[in-house]
Design a protein around this motif. Structure first.
Motif, PDB file in Angstrom:
ATOM      1  N   HIS A   1      -3.523  18.481  71.428  1.00 31.70           N
ATOM      2  CA  HIS A   1      -4.404  17.498  72.057  1.00 31.70           C
ATOM      3  C   HIS A   1      -5.622  18.204  72.649  1.00 31.70           C
ATOM      4  O   HIS A   1      -6.765  17.803  72.418  1.00 31.70           O
ATOM      5  CB  HIS A   1      -3.625  16.751  73.138  1.00 31.70           C
ATOM      6  CG  HIS A   1      -4.328  15.552  73.683  1.00 31.70           C
ATOM      7  ND1 HIS A   1      -3.725  14.325  73.749  1.00 31.70           N
ATOM      8  CD2 HIS A   1      -5.574  15.382  74.192  1.00 31.70           C
ATOM      9  CE1 HIS A   1      -4.578  13.453  74.274  1.00 31.70           C
ATOM     10  NE2 HIS A   1      -5.705  14.086  74.568  1.00 31.70           N
ATOM     11  N   ARG A   2      -5.375  19.269  73.397  1.00 29.46           N
ATOM     12  CA  ARG A   2      -6.468  20.013  74.027  1.00 29.46           C
ATOM     13  C   ARG A   2      -7.385  20.629  72.968  1.00 29.46           C
ATOM     14  O   ARG A   2      -8.609  20.586  73.092  1.00 29.46           O
ATOM     15  CB  ARG A   2      -5.909  21.099  74.941  1.00 29.46           C
ATOM     16  CG  ARG A   2      -5.156  20.506  76.130  1.00 29.46           C
ATOM     17  CD  ARG A   2      -4.721  21.559  77.115  1.00 29.46           C
ATOM     18  NE  ARG A   2      -5.914  21.967  77.873  1.00 29.46           N
ATOM     19  CZ  ARG A   2      -6.176  23.212  78.230  1.00 29.46           C
ATOM     20  NH1 ARG A   2      -5.357  24.183  77.917  1.00 29.46           N
ATOM     21  NH2 ARG A   2      -7.265  23.481  78.910  1.00 29.46           N
ATOM     22  N   CYS A   3      -6.800  21.217  71.929  1.00 25.19           N
ATOM     23  CA  CYS A   3      -7.605  21.842  70.873  1.00 25.19           C
ATOM     24  C   CYS A   3      -8.432  20.817  70.114  1.00 25.19           C
ATOM     25  O   CYS A   3      -9.600  21.065  69.783  1.00 25.19           O
ATOM     26  CB  CYS A   3      -6.710  22.616  69.910  1.00 25.19           C
ATOM     27  SG  CYS A   3      -6.004  24.105  70.628  1.00 25.19           S
ATOM     28  N   LEU A   4      -7.853  19.660  69.841  1.00 22.37           N
ATOM     29  CA  LEU A   4      -8.600  18.620  69.126  1.00 22.37           C
ATOM     30  C   LEU A   4      -9.696  18.024  69.996  1.00 22.37           C
ATOM     31  O   LEU A   4     -10.755  17.632  69.484  1.00 22.37           O
ATOM     32  CB  LEU A   4      -7.655  17.549  68.595  1.00 22.37           C
ATOM     33  CG  LEU A   4      -6.745  18.033  67.462  1.00 22.37           C
ATOM     34  CD1 LEU A   4      -5.700  16.979  67.131  1.00 22.37           C
ATOM     35  CD2 LEU A   4      -7.552  18.409  66.234  1.00 22.37           C
TER      36      LEU A   4
ATOM     37  N   ILE B   1     -17.179  20.305  69.518  1.00 26.84           N
ATOM     38  CA  ILE B   1     -17.912  21.184  68.603  1.00 26.84           C
ATOM     39  C   ILE B   1     -18.548  20.385  67.482  1.00 26.84           C
ATOM     40  O   ILE B   1     -19.736  20.544  67.175  1.00 26.84           O
ATOM     41  CB  ILE B   1     -16.971  22.272  68.044  1.00 26.84           C
ATOM     42  CG1 ILE B   1     -16.553  23.226  69.166  1.00 26.84           C
ATOM     43  CG2 ILE B   1     -17.634  23.027  66.897  1.00 26.84           C
ATOM     44  CD1 ILE B   1     -15.413  24.157  68.792  1.00 26.84           C
ATOM     45  N   VAL B   2     -17.769  19.520  66.845  1.00 29.35           N
ATOM     46  CA  VAL B   2     -18.255  18.717  65.716  1.00 29.35           C
ATOM     47  C   VAL B   2     -19.439  17.846  66.128  1.00 29.35           C
ATOM     48  O   VAL B   2     -20.373  17.648  65.353  1.00 29.35           O
ATOM     49  CB  VAL B   2     -17.110  17.855  65.133  1.00 29.35           C
ATOM     50  CG1 VAL B   2     -17.629  16.794  64.187  1.00 29.35           C
ATOM     51  CG2 VAL B   2     -16.092  18.734  64.433  1.00 29.35           C
ATOM     52  N   ASN B   3     -19.418  17.353  67.354  1.00 31.85           N
ATOM     53  CA  ASN B   3     -20.474  16.467  67.824  1.00 31.85           C
ATOM     54  C   ASN B   3     -21.606  17.204  68.541  1.00 31.85           C
ATOM     55  O   ASN B   3     -22.467  16.571  69.145  1.00 31.85           O
ATOM     56  CB  ASN B   3     -19.876  15.381  68.717  1.00 31.85           C
ATOM     57  CG  ASN B   3     -19.074  14.399  67.892  1.00 31.85           C
ATOM     58  OD1 ASN B   3     -19.607  13.710  67.035  1.00 31.85           O
ATOM     59  ND2 ASN B   3     -17.770  14.360  68.115  1.00 31.85           N
ATOM     60  N   GLY B   4     -21.593  18.533  68.469  1.00 29.23           N
ATOM     61  CA  GLY B   4     -22.687  19.323  69.006  1.00 29.23           C
ATOM     62  C   GLY B   4     -22.755  19.388  70.518  1.00 29.23           C
ATOM     63  O   GLY B   4     -23.815  19.663  71.072  1.00 29.23           O
ATOM     64  N   HIS B   5     -21.633  19.158  71.171  1.00 26.47           N
ATOM     65  CA  HIS B   5     -21.607  19.202  72.635  1.00 26.47           C
ATOM     66  C   HIS B   5     -21.200  20.589  73.121  1.00 26.47           C
ATOM     67  O   HIS B   5     -20.565  21.363  72.402  1.00 26.47           O
ATOM     68  CB  HIS B   5     -20.608  18.167  73.186  1.00 26.47           C
ATOM     69  CG  HIS B   5     -20.945  16.764  72.814  1.00 26.47           C
ATOM     70  ND1 HIS B   5     -22.006  16.079  73.349  1.00 26.47           N
ATOM     71  CD2 HIS B   5     -20.356  15.918  71.936  1.00 26.47           C
ATOM     72  CE1 HIS B   5     -22.057  14.865  72.838  1.00 26.47           C
ATOM     73  NE2 HIS B   5     -21.059  14.742  71.962  1.00 26.47           N
ATOM     74  N   HIS B   6     -21.557  20.865  74.346  1.00 29.15           N
ATOM     75  CA  HIS B   6     -21.102  22.092  74.996  1.00 29.15           C
ATOM     76  C   HIS B   6     -19.587  22.038  75.119  1.00 29.15           C
ATOM     77  O   HIS B   6     -19.034  21.013  75.506  1.00 29.15           O
ATOM     78  CB  HIS B   6     -21.754  22.208  76.384  1.00 29.15           C
ATOM     79  CG  HIS B   6     -21.245  23.340  77.191  1.00 29.15           C
ATOM     80  ND1 HIS B   6     -21.593  24.649  76.937  1.00 29.15           N
ATOM     81  CD2 HIS B   6     -20.391  23.370  78.241  1.00 29.15           C
ATOM     82  CE1 HIS B   6     -20.980  25.430  77.806  1.00 29.15           C
ATOM     83  NE2 HIS B   6     -20.245  24.676  78.607  1.00 29.15           N
ATOM     84  N   VAL B   7     -18.919  23.139  74.784  1.00 25.43           N
ATOM     85  CA  VAL B   7     -17.450  23.169  74.848  1.00 25.43           C
ATOM     86  C   VAL B   7     -16.995  23.308  76.292  1.00 25.43           C
ATOM     87  O   VAL B   7     -17.423  24.198  77.015  1.00 25.43           O
ATOM     88  CB  VAL B   7     -16.885  24.321  73.997  1.00 25.43           C
ATOM     89  CG1 VAL B   7     -15.396  24.465  74.217  1.00 25.43           C
ATOM     90  CG2 VAL B   7     -17.181  24.082  72.530  1.00 25.43           C
TER      91      VAL B   7
END
Length: 56
Positions: free
Chosen positions: A21-24, A30-36
């Motif tokens: 859950h946390r990894c997804l 990442i996929v949506n270009g947001h800061h991790v």
């Protein structure tokens, strides 16, 4: 995409589900270009999955 995780020890199901859950959540960022940002929600997720798996 399909993600599959198999294991022999049912005792790990709650921890494995919470980890995925946390990894997804981070994968989505990442996929949506947001800061991790790793959320501090591991305990909450383990409690959630413990309840969810006990009801099945």
């Amino acid at each position: 995409m399909t993600f599959t995780h198999t294991f022999d020890d049912h005792a790990w199901a709650v921890n494995t589900a919470a980890g995925w859950h946390r990894c997804l959540d981070v994968f989505d960022q990442i996929v949506n270009g947001h800061h991790v940002e790793w959320k501090e929600n591991a305990v909450e997720l383990r409690e959630y999955y413990q309840t969810a798996f006990n009801e099945n």
